[in-house]
Design a protein around this motif. Structure first.
Motif, PDB file in Angstrom:
ATOM      1  N   TRP A   1     -19.486 -11.781  -4.763  1.00  0.00           N
ATOM      2  CA  TRP A   1     -17.923 -11.828  -4.481  1.00  0.00           C
ATOM      3  C   TRP A   1     -17.203 -11.176  -5.589  1.00  0.00           C
ATOM      4  CZ3 TRP A   1     -15.396 -13.135  -0.062  1.00  0.00           C
ATOM      5  CH2 TRP A   1     -16.383 -13.578   1.082  1.00  0.00           C
ATOM      6  N   GLY A   2     -17.634 -11.302  -6.709  1.00  0.00           N
ATOM      7  CA  GLY A   2     -16.839 -11.565  -8.094  1.00  0.00           C
ATOM      8  C   GLY A   2     -16.934 -10.024  -8.348  1.00  0.00           C
ATOM      9  N   SER A   3     -16.784  -9.729  -9.923  1.00  0.00           N
ATOM     10  CA  SER A   3     -16.732  -8.101 -10.501  1.00  0.00           C
ATOM     11  C   SER A   3     -18.091  -7.636 -10.128  1.00  0.00           C
ATOM     12  CB  SER A   3     -16.367  -8.561 -12.106  1.00  0.00           C
ATOM     13  OG  SER A   3     -17.277  -9.305 -12.602  1.00  0.00           O
ATOM     14  N   ASP A   4     -19.255  -8.151 -10.207  1.00  0.00           N
ATOM     15  CA  ASP A   4     -20.480  -7.377 -10.075  1.00  0.00           C
ATOM     16  C   ASP A   4     -20.890  -6.699  -8.988  1.00  0.00           C
ATOM     17  OD1 ASP A   4     -20.717  -8.328 -12.560  1.00  0.00           O
ATOM     18  OD2 ASP A   4     -22.789  -9.219 -12.212  1.00  0.00           O
ATOM     19  N   ARG A   5     -20.419  -7.174  -7.802  1.00  0.00           N
ATOM     20  CA  ARG A   5     -20.663  -6.485  -6.388  1.00  0.00           C
ATOM     21  C   ARG A   5     -22.052  -6.221  -6.170  1.00  0.00           C
ATOM     22  NH1 ARG A   5     -14.996  -7.021  -4.755  1.00  0.00           N
ATOM     23  NH2 ARG A   5     -15.861  -8.488  -3.078  1.00  0.00           N
ATOM     24  N   VAL A   6     -23.016  -7.061  -6.782  1.00  0.00           N
ATOM     25  CA  VAL A   6     -24.511  -6.616  -6.391  1.00  0.00           C
ATOM     26  C   VAL A   6     -24.993  -7.267  -5.187  1.00  0.00           C
ATOM     27  CG1 VAL A   6     -24.954  -6.149  -8.925  1.00  0.00           C
ATOM     28  CG2 VAL A   6     -25.000  -8.459  -8.130  1.00  0.00           C
ATOM     29  N   TYR A   7     -26.074  -6.672  -4.567  1.00  0.00           N
ATOM     30  CA  TYR A   7     -26.505  -7.192  -3.376  1.00  0.00           C
ATOM     31  C   TYR A   7     -26.943  -8.825  -3.679  1.00  0.00           C
ATOM     32  CZ  TYR A   7     -30.078  -8.263  -0.064  1.00  0.00           C
ATOM     33  OH  TYR A   7     -30.867  -8.899   0.890  1.00  0.00           O
ATOM     34  N   HIS A   8     -26.783  -9.467  -2.673  1.00  0.00           N
ATOM     35  CA  HIS A   8     -27.000 -10.960  -2.785  1.00  0.00           C
ATOM     36  C   HIS A   8     -27.639 -11.191  -1.329  1.00  0.00           C
ATOM     37  CE1 HIS A   8     -26.962 -15.352  -2.148  1.00  0.00           C
ATOM     38  NE2 HIS A   8     -27.421 -15.508  -3.271  1.00  0.00           N
TER      39      HIS A   8
ATOM     40  N   GLY B   1     -21.575  -0.863   6.059  1.00  0.00           N
ATOM     41  CA  GLY B   1     -22.269  -1.677   5.103  1.00  0.00           C
ATOM     42  C   GLY B   1     -21.591  -2.795   4.311  1.00  0.00           C
ATOM     43  N   HIS B   2     -22.337  -3.658   3.822  1.00  0.00           N
ATOM     44  CA  HIS B   2     -22.067  -4.957   3.072  1.00  0.00           C
ATOM     45  C   HIS B   2     -21.584  -4.589   1.708  1.00  0.00           C
ATOM     46  CE1 HIS B   2     -26.037  -5.961   1.136  1.00  0.00           C
ATOM     47  NE2 HIS B   2     -26.318  -5.039   2.146  1.00  0.00           N
ATOM     48  N   LEU B   3     -21.931  -3.305   1.322  1.00  0.00           N
ATOM     49  CA  LEU B   3     -21.560  -2.882  -0.068  1.00  0.00           C
ATOM     50  C   LEU B   3     -20.546  -1.803   0.132  1.00  0.00           C
ATOM     51  CD1 LEU B   3     -24.637  -3.283  -2.211  1.00  0.00           C
ATOM     52  CD2 LEU B   3     -22.684  -4.863  -1.953  1.00  0.00           C
ATOM     53  N   ASP B   4     -20.207  -1.578   1.133  1.00  0.00           N
ATOM     54  CA  ASP B   4     -19.108  -0.442   1.503  1.00  0.00           C
ATOM     55  C   ASP B   4     -17.613  -0.782   0.849  1.00  0.00           C
ATOM     56  OD1 ASP B   4     -18.581   1.750   4.241  1.00  0.00           O
ATOM     57  OD2 ASP B   4     -16.996   1.050   3.005  1.00  0.00           O
ATOM     58  N   PRO B   5     -16.959   0.338   0.150  1.00  0.00           N
ATOM     59  CA  PRO B   5     -15.785  -0.130  -0.608  1.00  0.00           C
ATOM     60  C   PRO B   5     -14.824  -0.892   0.380  1.00  0.00           C
ATOM     61  CG  PRO B   5     -16.487   2.334  -0.780  1.00  0.00           C
ATOM     62  CD  PRO B   5     -17.501   1.636  -0.148  1.00  0.00           C
ATOM     63  N   ALA B   6     -14.876  -0.330   1.731  1.00  0.00           N
ATOM     64  CA  ALA B   6     -13.906  -1.062   2.649  1.00  0.00           C
ATOM     65  C   ALA B   6     -14.241  -2.382   2.841  1.00  0.00           C
ATOM     66  CB  ALA B   6     -14.084  -0.285   4.111  1.00  0.00           C
TER      67      ALA B   6
END
Ligand code: PLP
Length: 381
Positions: free
Chosen positions: A251-258, A47-52
């Protein structure tokens, strides 16, 4: 009662599984992706928010900073082709009414003019014949006349094969309190560029040329100076998808869905950039230069002339004059259909006058040159 609607199968296309020809892509792009890159793109999706995946995004950022020789915090890949990254620089940098000075010496300079105008820029243009470049004194004169907020130049003009020298331009821009925006679509990975040392504030590129990846994940970077201008805007960026204040959070610290990133393309970009780092940027640039010089020599040996003066020729893209009386289109078609080699035709003012031969990324190898020359010897009148 439920109404049953029958599917009309009579219109259903009956197709065999996909088969595509295996071409050697020696045009202005795309070039063939490195086999390791193609392999990386077939790895299992996450997934696009997966830690990997978030780790992979961090790696892309670090690798891009190396490839551009910059420490810019906001250095990312835009999901889209080079044009999307180009639009990102304009959308984020240009505010309505800003004077934007564009150096036009080919097709892509004109695209910058069009885009900057669409975002409300007060666009001023300086021009050079296609195949030539701007001298520093000419840029200074134009800066004195127009006093722009942004100077936009194309480092590697793919329509002409000319390399715009950039040394000293960043200092000039600082003297005039102006941002420097540079198109590096056909230079990144193949042509020496030192973003920070040369004082470039905004740059963009693509994945399918010097980086040796497939198209669709396009590098973008902006300096702290450019970020400051963005943060001080009186109105929002007019393009939601490319607004760096939003994208920067993903791409930065928040890592929220865009948006949903094209996962496998990012795998490919990460691998392509890793290969460049493993080769070493200097070696990679030297390889492009050596192979293109081999190409120039071989082309001249078989009687062909080149469009750009040697001093300003690109290592990634060479414009070759179509000999008088030869049908350039027919020859390119023969190369494609009989020899599986793609070369580009001329664009804009150079349409019908030149072929465009790219040696970029994985394709910058002596074998590519040998195959092209052998094929040209068969098809040239
Ligand atoms: N700028 C330059 C100099 C280019 O050569 C290209 C494409 O070839 C672009 C911008 C646009 O990139 P893309 O076709 O990937 O959208």
């Amino acid at each position: 009662m439920t109404q049953v609607i029958a599917i009309d199968d009579s219109q259903k296309p009956a197709l065999a599984p996909l088969i595509m020809p295996n071409r050697l892509l020696l045009g202005p792009g795309p070039s063939n992706a490195h086999p390791d890159v193609l392999q990386a793109m077939s790895k299992p999706p996450v997934g696009h928010l997966d830690p990997a995946f978030l780790t992979l995004m961090d790696e892309i950022q670090a690798l891009l900073r190396y490839t551009w020789q910059t420490e810019n915090q906001l250095t990312i890949a835009v999901s889209g082709t080079g044009t999307a990254a180009m639009e990102a620089t304009i959308a984020n940098a240009v505010e309505p009414g800003d004077v934007v000075l564009v150096g036009v010496a080919g097709y892509f300079g004109n695209r910058l003019v069009d885009m900057a105008g669409r975002y409300g820029g007060d666009v001023r243009v300086i021009t050079k014949p296609w195949g030539q470049v701007f001298r520093l004194e000419e840029l200074r004169e134009a800066m004195e006349t127009h006093r722009p907020a942004i100077l936009a130049l194309v480092h590697a003009e793919t329509s002409t094969g000319a390399r715009q020298p950039l040394e000293g331009v960043g200092d000039l821009c600082r003297e005039f309190d102006c941002l420097l925006l540079v198109d590096t679509v056909t230079s990144l990975g193949g042509v020496p560029i030192f973003l920070d040392r040369w004082g470039i504030d905004l740059a963009y590129s693509c994945s399918q040329k010097g980086l040796g990846c497939s198209p669709g994940a396009s590098p973008f970077t902006m300096s702290d100076r450019a970020m400051k201008k963005l943060q001080q805007r009186s109105a929002k960026v007019a393009n939601w998808y490319l607004d760096m204040l939003l994208l920067g959070k993903y791409w930065g610290s928040d890592r929220v869905y865009h948006h949903t990133a094209p996962i496998e393309l990012y795998y490919g970009l990460r691998e392509a950039l890793r290969l460049i780092a493993a080769e070493g940027l200097d070696n990679c640039w030297q390889r492009h230069q050596q192979n293109v010089e081999y190409l120039w020599d071989r082309l001249e040996e078989i009687g062909l002339k080149l469009h750009v003066d040697r001093e300003f020729r690109l290592p990634t893209l060479t414009t070759v004059c179509i000999p008088d009386g030869a049908d350039g289109k027919a020859i390119a078609r023969q190369l494609l259909l009989e020899h599986n080699i793609e070369v580009g035709g001329g664009l804009g003012e150079l349409a019908g006058k030149v072929w465009r031969v790219g040696l970029m990324g994985f394709n910058s190898r002596p074998e590519s040159v040998d195959r092209l020359i052998a094929a040209l010897q068969k098809v040239l009148p």
